[in-house]
Design a protein around this motif. Structure first.
Motif, PDB file in Angstrom:
ATOM      1  N   PRO A 131      54.967 -51.584  35.436  1.00 25.40           N
ATOM      2  CA  PRO A 131      53.650 -52.176  35.666  1.00 25.40           C
ATOM      3  C   PRO A 131      52.534 -51.373  35.007  1.00 25.40           C
ATOM      4  CG  PRO A 131      54.331 -50.952  37.593  1.00 25.40           C
ATOM      5  CD  PRO A 131      55.503 -50.921  36.656  1.00 25.40           C
ATOM      6  N   TYR A 132      51.504 -52.095  34.567  1.00 24.15           N
ATOM      7  CA  TYR A 132      50.323 -51.477  33.978  1.00 24.15           C
ATOM      8  C   TYR A 132      49.200 -51.534  35.016  1.00 24.15           C
ATOM      9  CZ  TYR A 132      53.046 -52.613  29.816  1.00 24.15           C
ATOM     10  OH  TYR A 132      54.048 -52.732  28.894  1.00 24.15           O
ATOM     11  N   PRO A 133      48.606 -50.422  35.384  1.00 22.42           N
ATOM     12  CA  PRO A 133      47.547 -50.439  36.405  1.00 22.42           C
ATOM     13  C   PRO A 133      46.339 -51.249  35.945  1.00 22.42           C
ATOM     14  CG  PRO A 133      48.382 -48.208  36.035  1.00 22.42           C
ATOM     15  CD  PRO A 133      48.940 -49.054  34.935  1.00 22.42           C
ATOM     16  N   ILE A 134      45.828 -52.097  36.823  1.00 21.23           N
ATOM     17  CA  ILE A 134      44.582 -52.827  36.584  1.00 21.23           C
ATOM     18  C   ILE A 134      43.542 -52.223  37.510  1.00 21.23           C
ATOM     19  CG2 ILE A 134      43.439 -55.072  36.617  1.00 21.23           C
ATOM     20  CD1 ILE A 134      46.157 -56.344  36.093  1.00 21.23           C
ATOM     21  N   LEU A 135      42.553 -51.566  36.919  1.00 20.64           N
ATOM     22  CA  LEU A 135      41.618 -50.740  37.667  1.00 20.64           C
ATOM     23  C   LEU A 135      40.209 -51.321  37.660  1.00 20.64           C
ATOM     24  CD1 LEU A 135      42.646 -47.293  36.109  1.00 20.64           C
ATOM     25  CD2 LEU A 135      43.661 -48.430  38.103  1.00 20.64           C
ATOM     26  N   ASP A 136      39.398 -50.897  38.632  1.00 20.01           N
ATOM     27  CA  ASP A 136      37.969 -51.166  38.551  1.00 20.01           C
ATOM     28  C   ASP A 136      37.427 -50.504  37.290  1.00 20.01           C
ATOM     29  OD1 ASP A 136      38.060 -52.472  40.997  1.00 20.01           O
ATOM     30  OD2 ASP A 136      37.467 -50.695  42.142  1.00 20.01           O
ATOM     31  N   ASN A 137      36.468 -51.170  36.649  1.00 20.10           N
ATOM     32  CA  ASN A 137      35.925 -50.662  35.395  1.00 20.10           C
ATOM     33  C   ASN A 137      34.458 -50.274  35.561  1.00 20.10           C
ATOM     34  OD1 ASN A 137      35.403 -49.977  32.761  1.00 20.10           O
ATOM     35  ND2 ASN A 137      35.284 -52.093  32.028  1.00 20.10           N
ATOM     36  N   PRO A 138      34.173 -49.023  35.861  1.00 23.10           N
ATOM     37  CA  PRO A 138      32.773 -48.607  36.022  1.00 23.10           C
ATOM     38  C   PRO A 138      31.972 -48.710  34.732  1.00 23.10           C
ATOM     39  CG  PRO A 138      34.227 -46.695  35.992  1.00 23.10           C
ATOM     40  CD  PRO A 138      35.113 -47.907  36.054  1.00 23.10           C
ATOM     41  N   ASP A 139      32.662 -48.872  33.586  1.00 20.99           N
ATOM     42  CA  ASP A 139      31.966 -48.996  32.306  1.00 20.99           C
ATOM     43  C   ASP A 139      31.595 -50.436  31.971  1.00 20.99           C
ATOM     44  OD1 ASP A 139      32.150 -46.202  31.695  1.00 20.99           O
ATOM     45  OD2 ASP A 139      34.260 -46.508  31.233  1.00 20.99           O
TER      46      ASP A 139
END
Length: 501
Positions: A131-139
């Motif tokens: 699996p590839y992590p899907i993260l919050d994007n602060p950018d």
């Protein structure tokens, strides 16, 4: 990925914001009768922290139907918009797409500016397996602008209906007309006519931007004025990118990229990448261009001097450069630079290295900077749109689709590609006619698909106001946002550009 002409090489980057939290309508089947299409709209109310600010927003994935003059649906175009809640019509709105032609918006959406991003290695290593992590994007840029990601026909989930002639949508002008219609419809349906507006894309998406701004601002009615164009990995002058016999400018434009790649891999020496880039620029446009233009009249002493400096900058041996007549194509460079290490370098990002079947030959087997990232992005966009946003379809997401490129009309007048295709003129025209239109240009030092020197060359031609044009550079390649530090820098630079309107 924006992926300059990647899909073409394989074949040889608006509905109302819905208020309910659940879907309206039914998904369109891939081979549905054109008359039976009901546009699908899915919304979710979400929140996140972007640019240091907590933002509540509505995510909407929606289908826009484009029809012919008789009302028959021809194209289903999918947009994914992120709009701050409560809605504020004074906020800027940024319309975004990728390139190709044939590339979906996944790359900028899940890599750079969307509220979520896929986490892949930042240091030019392969993305491996899921699996590839899907993260919050602060950018994400949601703190300064509402975002509308557009997948033009033949990209992402967007498609042409069964009997639609591809020639009506696949081409420089045809594609731009469709994208402009989607933008106008989104603006109208969402009541954003008086909002500040930004337009931009990556790679061929910068070409698309020049064509779309021509549609929006260059027509008789000039109905959609723009505040800014945001160009990432720019390609506007195509003649300067094709190293065909007799076209010396292609070698001149690529030389600074060879120098930065050689510097990165320890084959050339300089105090910094900026320093070697500047040395290579001066040499390329001066002694090197002069030598190439002299052709067979080049004196032996001058040839020897140019060959020695070319070797110093590129890391290639003088004997190799002599055999190549001082003209090294980018494909040969990928194979030759690290041949002594048994490695090739990437086209989209020359920081990446690959291992070919063998070390012979003059061209690499593939581009390690593409196969090193594509699986992670494809998994992420499908997971986010289908599972998180609830979009339903039996169609495959076309991250890099070959269909548009196979039919693409490269002509600006009639069909067929002109001998000198340069769309930078339309950006200049729009800037001259709109005194507040500004242009932001982002380039990676290690991008051979759309070299930084080529972007500089095309944007400093006569007719393009230089006082409203910004250049920004990053320590990565075509998709500089893959590198964590450059994703943050790119977003900060664009955030400042939007705030300074």
């Amino acid at each position: 990925m924006s992926k300059f002409l990647y899909a073409a090489a394989i074949a040889l980057a608006s509905l109302p914001l819905a208020t309910p939290a659940l879907a309206q309508g039914k998904p369109a089947a891939s081979e549905a009768s054109a008359a039976s299409i009901t546009p699908q709209v899915r919304t979710r109310d979400l929140s996140g922290t972007f640019g240091g600010q907590r933002v509540n927003y509505t995510a909407t994935i929606a289908e826009t139907i484009l029809e012919d003059d008789d009302g028959k649906p021809e194209a289903v175009i999918v947009t994914t918009s992120y709009v701050k809640s409560p809605r504020d019509t004074s906020r800027p709105v940024f319309f975004i797409y990728n390139g190709g032609p044939g590339s979906g918006s996944v790359w900028l959406q899940m890599g750079a500016w969307g509220p979520k991003r896929v986490a892949i290695p930042s240091d030019a290593r392969d993305d491996g397996a899921p699996p590839y992590p899907i993260l919050d994007n602060p950018d994400s840029l949601l703190d300064v602008a509402d975002l509308v990601f557009i997948d033009p026909p033949g990209t992402g989930f967007s498609y042409l209906t069964k009997d639609t002639d591809p020639k009506k949508y696949y081409g420089l002008r045809e594609d731009a007309s469709a994208v402009a219609k989607v933008i106008r419809r989104w603006i109208n349906d969402n009541g954003r006519w008086n909002s500040p507006k930004y337009l931009g894309g990556e790679s061929y998406g910068t070409t698309r931007t020049a064509m779309v701004v021509r549609e929006l601002e260059g027509g008789t009615y000039n109905d959609v004025a723009l505040n800014g164009l945001i160009l990432v990995s720019t390609i506007l002058d195509f003649a300067a990118r094709e190293p065909t016999p007799g076209n010396e400018m292609a070698y001149v434009m690529a030389l600074p990229n060879m120098a930065t790649a050689a510097y990165y891999h320890g084959k050339a020496q300089a105090p910094s990448v900026e320093a070697i880039a500047e040395e290579a620029r001066r040499f390329a446009i001066g002694p090197y261009a002069t030598a190439l233009l002299k052709g067979q009249d080049l004196p032996a002493a001058e040839r020897a001097a140019v060959r020695a400096e070319l070797s110093r900058l590129t890391g290639l041996s003088e004997s190799y450069l002599d055999e190549a007549e001082l003209r090294v194509t980018d494909q040969r460079f990928y194979k030759e630079l690290l041949r002594d290490r048994g490695l090739t370098v990437g086209r989209l990002d020359s920081r990446y290295t690959g291992k070919d079947y063998d070390n012979a030959g003059e061209y690499p087997d593939n581009d390690p900077s593409f196969y090193g990232i594509d699986a992670g992005y494809t998994a992420a966009i499908n997971s986010w749109t289908r599972e998180s946003l609830g979009y339903e379809t039996d169609r495959e997401y076309q991250s890099i689709g070959g269909e548009p490129g196979a039919h693409w009309n490269w002509g600006l007048s009639g069909r067929g590609r002109g001998a000198y295709l340069n769309v930078a003129q339309y950006i200049g025209q729009a800037m001259r006619q709109n005194s507040q239109l500004r242009v932001f240009n982002a380039q990676g030092w290690y991008d051979f698909a759309t070299p930084f020197f080529g972007a500089e060359y095309s944007l400093n031609r006569v007719g393009i106001p230089q006082d409203r044009l910004e250049f920004h550079y990053y320590d990565a390649g075509h998709m500089m946002y893959i590198r964590d530090e450059d994703r943050a820098k790119l977003s900060a630079d664009i955030r400042a550009f939007i705030r300074n309107r």
